[in-house]
Design a protein around this motif. Structure first.
Motif, PDB file in Angstrom:
ATOM      1  N   THR A  91      46.887 -13.567  82.437  1.00  0.00           N
ATOM      2  CA  THR A  91      48.248 -13.750  81.943  1.00  0.00           C
ATOM      3  C   THR A  91      48.898 -14.852  81.709  1.00  0.00           C
ATOM      4  OG1 THR A  91      49.234 -13.621  84.207  1.00  0.00           O
ATOM      5  CG2 THR A  91      48.642 -11.598  83.305  1.00  0.00           C
ATOM      6  N   SER A 116      48.183 -10.979  78.286  1.00  0.00           N
ATOM      7  CA  SER A 116      49.401 -10.779  77.834  1.00  0.00           C
ATOM      8  C   SER A 116      50.222 -11.982  78.563  1.00  0.00           C
ATOM      9  CB  SER A 116      50.251  -9.587  77.723  1.00  0.00           C
ATOM     10  OG  SER A 116      50.875  -9.602  79.202  1.00  0.00           O
ATOM     11  N   GLU A 117      51.230 -12.391  77.994  1.00  0.00           N
ATOM     12  CA  GLU A 117      52.160 -13.589  78.542  1.00  0.00           C
ATOM     13  C   GLU A 117      52.670 -12.890  79.686  1.00  0.00           C
ATOM     14  OE1 GLU A 117      54.138 -17.179  78.799  1.00  0.00           O
ATOM     15  OE2 GLU A 117      52.455 -16.522  77.792  1.00  0.00           O
ATOM     16  N   ASN A 118      53.442 -11.693  79.877  1.00  0.00           N
ATOM     17  CA  ASN A 118      54.477 -11.303  80.762  1.00  0.00           C
ATOM     18  C   ASN A 118      53.807 -10.161  81.333  1.00  0.00           C
ATOM     19  OD1 ASN A 118      56.498 -13.555  80.742  1.00  0.00           O
ATOM     20  ND2 ASN A 118      56.778 -12.803  78.782  1.00  0.00           N
ATOM     21  N   LYS A 120      53.627  -7.096  80.542  1.00  0.00           N
ATOM     22  CA  LYS A 120      54.650  -5.824  80.227  1.00  0.00           C
ATOM     23  C   LYS A 120      53.869  -4.485  79.805  1.00  0.00           C
ATOM     24  CE  LYS A 120      58.594  -8.610  78.765  1.00  0.00           C
ATOM     25  NZ  LYS A 120      59.288  -9.073  77.875  1.00  0.00           N
ATOM     26  N   MET A 122      53.042  -2.595  77.173  1.00  0.00           N
ATOM     27  CA  MET A 122      53.455  -2.941  75.727  1.00  0.00           C
ATOM     28  C   MET A 122      53.298  -2.110  74.630  1.00  0.00           C
ATOM     29  SD  MET A 122      50.717  -6.361  75.760  1.00  0.00           S
ATOM     30  CE  MET A 122      51.439  -6.983  74.121  1.00  0.00           C
ATOM     31  N   GLU A 129      57.138  -8.100  69.097  1.00  0.00           N
ATOM     32  CA  GLU A 129      57.075  -8.362  70.549  1.00  0.00           C
ATOM     33  C   GLU A 129      55.658  -8.467  71.101  1.00  0.00           C
ATOM     34  OE1 GLU A 129      61.507  -6.816  72.155  1.00  0.00           O
ATOM     35  OE2 GLU A 129      59.780  -5.366  71.773  1.00  0.00           O
ATOM     36  N   GLU A 133      53.759 -11.719  72.709  1.00  0.00           N
ATOM     37  CA  GLU A 133      53.147 -11.594  74.182  1.00  0.00           C
ATOM     38  C   GLU A 133      51.669 -11.893  73.964  1.00  0.00           C
ATOM     39  OE1 GLU A 133      53.799 -10.262  77.191  1.00  0.00           O
ATOM     40  OE2 GLU A 133      55.928 -10.961  76.737  1.00  0.00           O
TER      41      GLU A 133
END
Length: 258
Positions: A91, A116-118, A120, A122, A129, A133
């Motif tokens: 991440t 992914s960045e966060n 979440k 998805m 968005e 990510e």
């Protein structure tokens, strides 16, 4: 997990044969600078790669890196002692917190994968968005290591048609798993070993899910490796296991060469 279905509407001016061809055959996705003929579509569903259809007795080990790094060096040492390469899905937060570990993973010859960045869910995000990510951590890792990652694993294994299409449009192969070690449940060392080695879905082309931050993973890893090798499996990184072009998927998410 219930997948979201996308409706397909007929368009004026497209003949019946052309429409059938669009439904049956793959789209063209961008991968780096090369357009690849691939198909991730089964019916009206877009599928990630859960496993690979191969006659080679190979499996891929993968580690999700979303929290903690206490055992990362130990895992790298165990892999090095067996001269093995695997795949780490990271991440953005993990990359930011442990940049030196990212460099060590890359220097050791392992796949760098995008998680992914966060972290979440998805399927609940818009296409824009989802792209953000994916590309935020992509750019961070590229700046840190010079590597353009090509493998993406959705957080929680959560995806829909939109995310799979977005992954390919960003130059990524979306990757799931067919064997879950369940190390994240902290059931203990013996549970991890038996869950992997006695798994009904363990076969040629399996992708095995582990986590570098799980409590017992490092303790179980040596036995998992030797157990797989005793069963005759060669352990390879996902980038070596999957097909990069001219493939389609079956209904289970198995990647099949055309």
């Amino acid at each position: 997990m219930e997948e979201k279905e996308e409706k397909i509407y007929p368009y004026r001016g497209i003949g019946i044969l052309a429409l059938c061809a669009l439904l049956v055959f793959a789209g063209i996705y961008r991968f780096g600078e090369t357009a690849l003929q691939t198909s991730s579509t089964v019916g009206n569903r877009e599928l990630p790669i859960y496993s690979v259809d191969t006659q080679k007795k190979q499996v891929a080990l993968s580690f999700d890196a979303a929290w903690g790094n206490e055992d990362t060096q130990r895992i790298l040492d165990i892999l090095a002692s067996h001269n093995l390469h695997v795949t780490f899905f990271m991440t953005g937060g993990w990359v930011e917190s442990y940049p030196e570990d990212v460099k060590k993973i890359q220097a050791a010859g392992h796949d760098l994968g995008n998680h992914s960045e966060n972290h979440k869910n998805m399927s609940q995000l818009s296409a824009k968005e989802c792209e953000e990510e994916i590309m935020k951590v992509h750019d961070r890792v590229k700046e840190l290591t010079g590597v353009s990652m090509q493998l993406f694993r959705p957080p929680y294994g959560d995806y829909d048609n939109k995310l799979i299409k977005t992954s390919y449009s960003c130059g990524y192969f979306p990757i799931q798993w067919s064997v879950d070690s369940l190390d994240w449940k902290d059931y203990g060392v013996d549970s991890i070993i038996s869950t992997v080695l006695q798994n009904k879905d363990l076969t040629n082309g399996s992708i095995i899910l582990m986590h570098n931050g799980a409590k017992y993973t490092a303790d179980a890893l040596e036995s998992v490796i030797t157990g797989l090798e005793t069963q005759g499996y060669e352990i390879v990184p996902i980038s070596q296991l999957i097909y990069k072009e001219n493939f389609h998927m079956d209904g289970t998410g198995k990647q099949i060469r055309d």
